[in-house]
Motif scaffolding. Structure first.
Motif, mmCIF file in Angstrom:
data_model
loop_
_atom_site.group_PDB
_atom_site.id
_atom_site.type_symbol
_atom_site.label_atom_id
_atom_site.label_comp_id
_atom_site.label_asym_id
_atom_site.label_seq_id
_atom_site.Cartn_x
_atom_site.Cartn_y
_atom_site.Cartn_z
ATOM 1 N N LEU A 166 0.826 -1.207 0.000
ATOM 2 C CA LEU A 166 0.000 0.000 0.000
ATOM 3 C C LEU A 166 0.862 1.261 0.000
ATOM 4 C CD1 LEU A 166 -2.821 -1.023 2.513
ATOM 5 C CD2 LEU A 166 -2.962 -0.917 0.016
ATOM 6 N N LEU A 167 2.152 1.111 0.319
ATOM 7 C CA LEU A 167 3.068 2.253 0.231
ATOM 8 C C LEU A 167 3.148 2.804 -1.191
ATOM 9 C CD1 LEU A 167 5.982 0.953 2.500
ATOM 10 C CD2 LEU A 167 4.470 2.877 2.989
ATOM 11 N N LEU A 168 2.766 2.007 -2.169
ATOM 12 C CA LEU A 168 2.736 2.496 -3.548
ATOM 13 C C LEU A 168 1.831 3.714 -3.696
ATOM 14 C CD1 LEU A 168 2.421 -0.902 -5.454
ATOM 15 C CD2 LEU A 168 4.299 0.707 -5.729
ATOM 16 N N PHE A 169 0.824 3.811 -2.846
ATOM 17 C CA PHE A 169 -0.180 4.856 -3.004
ATOM 18 C C PHE A 169 0.099 6.077 -2.136
ATOM 19 C CE2 PHE A 169 -2.425 0.721 -3.668
ATOM 20 C CZ PHE A 169 -2.484 0.813 -5.050
ATOM 21 N N VAL A 170 1.276 6.121 -1.489
ATOM 22 C CA VAL A 170 1.637 7.287 -0.685
ATOM 23 C C VAL A 170 1.589 8.582 -1.496
ATOM 24 C CG1 VAL A 170 3.617 8.405 0.432
ATOM 25 C CG2 VAL A 170 2.925 6.113 1.126
ATOM 26 N N PRO A 171 2.106 8.620 -2.747
ATOM 27 C CA PRO A 171 2.052 9.880 -3.505
ATOM 28 C C PRO A 171 0.637 10.355 -3.827
ATOM 29 C CG PRO A 171 3.723 8.428 -4.419
ATOM 30 C CD PRO A 171 2.929 7.616 -3.445
ATOM 31 N N LEU A 172 -0.365 9.503 -3.610
ATOM 32 C CA LEU A 172 -1.744 9.916 -3.858
ATOM 33 C C LEU A 172 -2.398 10.535 -2.627
ATOM 34 C CD1 LEU A 172 -3.068 6.875 -5.929
ATOM 35 C CD2 LEU A 172 -2.295 9.090 -6.773
ATOM 36 N N LEU A 173 -1.700 10.515 -1.479
ATOM 37 C CA LEU A 173 -2.285 11.074 -0.267
ATOM 38 C C LEU A 173 -2.561 12.562 -0.465
ATOM 39 C CD1 LEU A 173 -0.142 9.365 2.514
ATOM 40 C CD2 LEU A 173 -2.499 8.852 1.881
ATOM 41 N N GLY B 230 5.636 4.016 -6.489
ATOM 42 C CA GLY B 230 4.335 4.671 -6.522
ATOM 43 C C GLY B 230 4.411 6.037 -7.170
ATOM 44 N N ALA B 231 5.481 6.787 -6.877
ATOM 45 C CA ALA B 231 5.649 8.096 -7.505
ATOM 46 C C ALA B 231 5.797 7.967 -9.017
ATOM 47 C CB ALA B 231 6.868 8.799 -6.905
ATOM 48 N N ILE B 232 6.528 6.941 -9.441
ATOM 49 C CA ILE B 232 6.674 6.707 -10.881
ATOM 50 C C ILE B 232 5.340 6.298 -11.494
ATOM 51 C CG2 ILE B 232 7.729 5.155 -12.572
ATOM 52 C CD1 ILE B 232 10.207 5.105 -10.753
ATOM 53 N N MET B 233 4.586 5.489 -10.770
ATOM 54 C CA MET B 233 3.310 4.999 -11.290
ATOM 55 C C MET B 233 2.325 6.140 -11.527
ATOM 56 S SD MET B 233 0.896 1.978 -9.689
ATOM 57 C CE MET B 233 0.658 2.834 -8.119
ATOM 58 N N TRP C 178 11.375 16.522 0.792
ATOM 59 C CA TRP C 178 10.828 16.246 2.121
ATOM 60 C C TRP C 178 10.145 14.892 2.162
ATOM 61 C CZ3 TRP C 178 6.527 15.117 4.920
ATOM 62 C CH2 TRP C 178 5.293 15.133 4.266
ATOM 63 N N LEU C 179 9.477 14.513 1.048
ATOM 64 C CA LEU C 179 8.832 13.198 1.004
ATOM 65 C C LEU C 179 9.873 12.090 1.119
ATOM 66 C CD1 LEU C 179 5.938 12.046 -1.234
ATOM 67 C CD2 LEU C 179 8.020 10.705 -1.223
ATOM 68 N N LEU C 180 10.972 12.233 0.377
ATOM 69 C CA LEU C 180 12.025 11.220 0.434
ATOM 70 C C LEU C 180 12.638 11.150 1.833
ATOM 71 C CD1 LEU C 180 13.834 11.881 -2.972
ATOM 72 C CD2 LEU C 180 12.279 10.013 -2.414
ATOM 73 N N GLY C 181 12.906 12.322 2.417
ATOM 74 C CA GLY C 181 13.514 12.335 3.741
ATOM 75 C C GLY C 181 12.591 11.777 4.807
ATOM 76 N N PHE C 182 11.336 12.225 4.795
ATOM 77 C CA PHE C 182 10.385 11.783 5.818
ATOM 78 C C PHE C 182 10.151 10.285 5.753
ATOM 79 C CE2 PHE C 182 5.915 10.739 6.769
ATOM 80 C CZ PHE C 182 5.908 11.005 8.127
ATOM 81 N N TRP C 183 9.836 9.774 4.566
ATOM 82 C CA TRP C 183 9.485 8.357 4.463
ATOM 83 C C TRP C 183 10.691 7.440 4.633
ATOM 84 C CZ3 TRP C 183 4.997 6.089 4.978
ATOM 85 C CH2 TRP C 183 3.843 6.858 4.816
ATOM 86 N N SER C 184 11.863 7.863 4.181
ATOM 87 C CA SER C 184 13.040 7.005 4.375
ATOM 88 C C SER C 184 13.359 6.862 5.859
ATOM 89 C CB SER C 184 14.243 7.568 3.613
ATOM 90 O OG SER C 184 14.569 8.871 4.067
ATOM 91 N N LEU C 185 13.248 7.959 6.623
ATOM 92 C CA LEU C 185 13.509 7.887 8.065
ATOM 93 C C LEU C 185 12.411 7.115 8.791
ATOM 94 C CD1 LEU C 185 14.735 11.556 8.548
ATOM 95 C CD2 LEU C 185 16.118 9.490 8.899
#
Length: 468
Positions: A204-211, A337-340, A348-355
């Motif tokens: 379901l992490l694939l759909f994070v960019p749709l939040l 998900g971002a590519i999809m 910030w998305l990369l930093g937040f989710w990676s941490l």
């Protein structure tokens, strides 16, 4: 123990009979784990014959006899026959380097007949070896496969470990077996468990960019539903293939583990060739579906598979490395998900989710260590997870301070995400240290009512902040 000359010797096969698995495949899995490059030589070994292949596999990787899955009804039967004073022989096509230690571990066999690196003791060759050992006297034989048909035909009595109806029908055309030992192997339920459907929730992490919090993609601009579904199924297929490969590589450590020893492959309820076949089908299906979503998405899937393979091979070398690789595997889903949805992920998305995902990976490692009492130092990994959790909260706060959203009706509601995130991460790490989380923080959180409450509150805050 006194002998009983009135009873003919009992000859017992090894692969699929005494043990529920195949010793050659067990050796191959050990080579895969310890010296994977040696598997490249298997075609050349096989060109010199099956006996030579088995010998080279045994030389490069032997399974621990104490950890192999034994067919307990057969072991009990052999033990009872041995108690009667009957002569018991382990007669197998496995290499003698493998068969000898297994016979010694079981402690019920008087002699061993096995392949020697030159002669493959199966079929008619096994009949000849048994005849030479027994002076062409009568004997009973326990086997399980079509290669045992010549031995059953030569034996006085046939006993069969039933792996398939086809074997039984062919045996009954020769003689009626006096005893059939049922075996549960490669059952659909165990094969289904092996692909870990409970872990598909991670995708379901694939759909994070749709939040809606990211305002990255308006609903009207979302890809077609079929594309989203295809991407999700593709990742489920490739993730399951990765789980199967991990089971193959870690079969011996899993058998030593307090909880993972119940996995179908480790417990001997499924066979490694079946998992290899399923894994290949899943990879091909996943990449094919990924190609339909887009070329870049398929390449991300391929990168995920390579990263998953790397994790299986070296991921458990140290807990910090394991946490980093697990976090990277989860982050690959967010990037895919971002590519999809055709969105360039922000810093910030990369930093937040990676941490955040690194923190959850640490929680999973700590939870598993607490449950199984492994050699991992939970306190050290917990400290890394706590630091990553605090850093992810700091990134979220910095984003809320530096990126106001004037177009939204109630952007101040985003601040409710901060205490909710702190509460959830603190609870997750606390449950991990108490051994209540298990090895999967996502699945563990799904089963936790307070985590559900935090998720509902966060969803409500997002909906109200973005105009709900």
């Amino acid at each position: 123990m006194p002998s009983n000359d009135d009873l003919p010797p009992l000859c017992v096969d090894l692969d699929g009979t005494l043990i529920t698995t195949d010793s050659a495949f067990e050796s191959m899995l050990q080579v895969l784990r310890r010296r994977p490059w040696m598997l490249l030589a298997t075609p050349w070994w096989l060109r010199r014959g099956r006996a030579h292949l088995k010998r080279r596999l045994a030389e490069n990787g032997m399974a621990d006899p104490a950890l192999l899955p034994y067919h307990e009804p057969v072991v009990s039967f052999v033990r009872n026959e041995k108690a009667k004073g009957r002569r018991v022989i382990l007669a197998t096509g496995s290499d003698e380097m493998v068969a000898g230690p297994i016979a010694e571990h079981v402690g019920l066999f008087d002699e061993v007949i096995a392949s020697d690196g030159h002669t493959n003791r199966t079929g008619s060759d096994k009949v000849e070896a048994i005849g030479a050992r027994l002076g062409d006297g009568p004997y009973d034989y326990i086997g399980n496969s079509t290669t045992d048909l010549p031995i059953w035909a030569d034996a006085r009595d046939a006993l069969v470990v039933l792996a398939s109806e086809r074997v039984r029908r062919r045996l009954e055309a020769i003689k009626t077996p006096s005893r059939v030992f049922p075996v549960d192997s490669n059952r659909p339920r165990d094969l289904w468990r092996s692909v870990r459907p409970s872990r598909w929730i991670r995708n379901l992490l694939l759909f994070v960019p749709l939040l809606p919090a990211y305002r990255a993609v308006e609903i009207a601009d979302w890809p077609p539903a079929l594309v989203l579904i295809a991407g999700f199924i593709a990742f489920c297929a490739c993730a399951s293939a990765g789980y199967l490969f991990n089971d193959l590589v870690d079969v011996e450590p899993d058998r030593r583990h307090a909880t993972r020893k119940q996995r179908p492959l480790a417990a001997g309820r499924v066979q490694s060739p079946a998992l290899v076949a399923i894994g290949i089908v899943l990879v091909l299906a996943g990449l094919a579906l990924g190609g339909l979503v887009g070329g870049a998405f398929a390449l991300t899937l391929l990168a995920y598979l390579l990263l998953s393979t790397l994790y299986s091979m070296i991921g458990r070398a140290s807990a910090p490395l394991q946490a980093v690789l697990l976090g990277a595997l989860a982050m690959a889903r967010v990037l895919a998900g971002a590519i999809m949805v055709d969105v360039a992920p922000s810093g910030w998305l990369l930093g937040f989710w990676s941490l955040l995902l690194l923190s959850l990976a640490c929680a999973g490692i700590v939870g598993e260590a607490r449950q199984s009492r492994s050699t991992v130092r939970p306190a050290a990994v917990h400290a890394i997870g706590l630091a990553a959790a605090l850093a992810s909260v700091a990134v979220l706060v910095a984003h809320l301070v530096g990126a106001p959203a004037p177009g939204l009706p109630r952007p101040w509601l985003f601040w409710f995400l901060v205490p909710l995130l702190v509460l959830w991460l603190a609870r997750t790490l606390q449950r991990a240290m108490r051994g209540m989380l298990g090895g999967d923080p996502i699945v563990g959180s799904v089963r936790d009512p307070l985590s559900w409450a935090a998720a509902v509150a966060a969803a409500l805050a997002l909906a109200l902040a973005t105009g709900g």
